[in-house]
Design a protein around this motif. Sequence first.
Motif, short mmCIF file in Angstrom:
data_model
loop_
_atom_site.label_atom_id
_atom_site.label_comp_id
_atom_site.label_asym_id
_atom_site.label_seq_id
_atom_site.Cartn_x
_atom_site.Cartn_y
_atom_site.Cartn_z
N ASN A 42 0.82 -1.22 0.00
CA ASN A 42 0.00 0.00 0.00
C ASN A 42 0.85 1.27 0.00
OD1 ASN A 42 0.99 -0.03 2.58
ND2 ASN A 42 -0.97 0.17 3.60
N ALA A 43 1.99 1.25 -0.64
CA ALA A 43 2.95 2.36 -0.58
C ALA A 43 2.50 3.60 -1.34
CB ALA A 43 4.31 1.91 -1.09
N ASP A 44 1.79 3.45 -2.46
CA ASP A 44 1.43 4.59 -3.31
C ASP A 44 -0.01 5.01 -3.07
OD1 ASP A 44 3.96 4.44 -4.53
OD2 ASP A 44 3.22 3.02 -6.03
N LEU A 45 -0.25 6.32 -3.08
CA LEU A 45 -1.61 6.85 -3.01
C LEU A 45 -2.16 6.91 -4.43
CD1 LEU A 45 -3.87 8.08 -1.28
CD2 LEU A 45 -2.81 10.32 -1.69
N LEU A 46 -3.17 6.09 -4.72
CA LEU A 46 -3.72 5.98 -6.07
C LEU A 46 -4.88 6.93 -6.31
CD1 LEU A 46 -3.68 2.09 -6.46
CD2 LEU A 46 -1.90 3.72 -7.09
N ASP A 47 -5.67 7.19 -5.29
CA ASP A 47 -6.83 8.07 -5.43
C ASP A 47 -6.95 8.88 -4.14
OD1 ASP A 47 -9.31 9.30 -5.71
OD2 ASP A 47 -10.29 7.53 -6.50
N ALA A 48 -6.61 10.17 -4.23
CA ALA A 48 -6.61 11.02 -3.04
C ALA A 48 -8.02 11.25 -2.50
CB ALA A 48 -5.95 12.36 -3.36
N GLU A 49 -9.01 11.33 -3.39
CA GLU A 49 -10.38 11.59 -2.96
C GLU A 49 -10.94 10.44 -2.13
OE1 GLU A 49 -14.58 11.93 -5.24
OE2 GLU A 49 -13.01 13.29 -5.95
N GLU A 50 -10.72 9.21 -2.59
CA GLU A 50 -11.24 8.03 -1.89
C GLU A 50 -10.21 7.38 -0.98
OE1 GLU A 50 -13.57 5.24 -4.07
OE2 GLU A 50 -14.16 6.75 -5.55
N GLN A 51 -9.00 7.95 -0.93
CA GLN A 51 -7.91 7.44 -0.10
C GLN A 51 -7.58 5.98 -0.41
OE1 GLN A 51 -5.91 9.15 2.23
NE2 GLN A 51 -6.83 10.83 1.09
#
Length: 169
Positions: A42-51
Amino acid sequence: MRTVSEKFRHAMFDQQTDELPVLLLTIAHPDLGSIWRLSSDNADLLDAEEQLRGTISRGQNYYFFPMDVSLPEDGEDASNVIQITLDNVTREITPLLKSTVTPASVTIEIVLASAPDEVEIEFPDFELASADVDAGSVVLSLTVDTMASEPFPADNFTPSSFGGLWAST
C-alpha cells in the motif's frame, strides 16, 4: 531456470533488509467489465479523494488488498492449486466473483517495492478455479491447465482402433 536480480535475492534471503517483495495480481474476465489489478503493498496513493492505496507498476494502478498466499505442496498426491486469501473485500467484487461461469485468467507477478516496474518473477496463465466468499474474505483457488495431467498416449493402439498397424502384408 528463472533469473532474478541480486537485489531480489537479498530481499528474499537476508535476515534484515529494507526491500519488500510485492505480489501483483491481474484478474481478467469478460464478465468483470474491466481488469482487476491487486497489490499486496500500500505504498502509493492511487486516489486522493477516496484514499485508495496500492502500487503503480508499468503505468498501471494495482489496488491494495491484504492477502495471504498458500503455495501447492510437493509430492505426487498434492494438488496443483495456489490459494490466495484476500481480506477486507469490498461488496463490488463479491457478486462478480460468484457470477462468472467460465474461469477468469489470473497473472501473478512479483516485484520489489523499490522497483515496481521491473518484474522479477511472473506466473502467467492461471485460471480461477473457485472463489469461496465469506463475510470478510475471499479465497481464490488458482490452477494451471497442465498437459502433464493428460494421459499419453491418449488412445490405445489396438487392432480394433488402429487396424492398419496390425494388417499383415
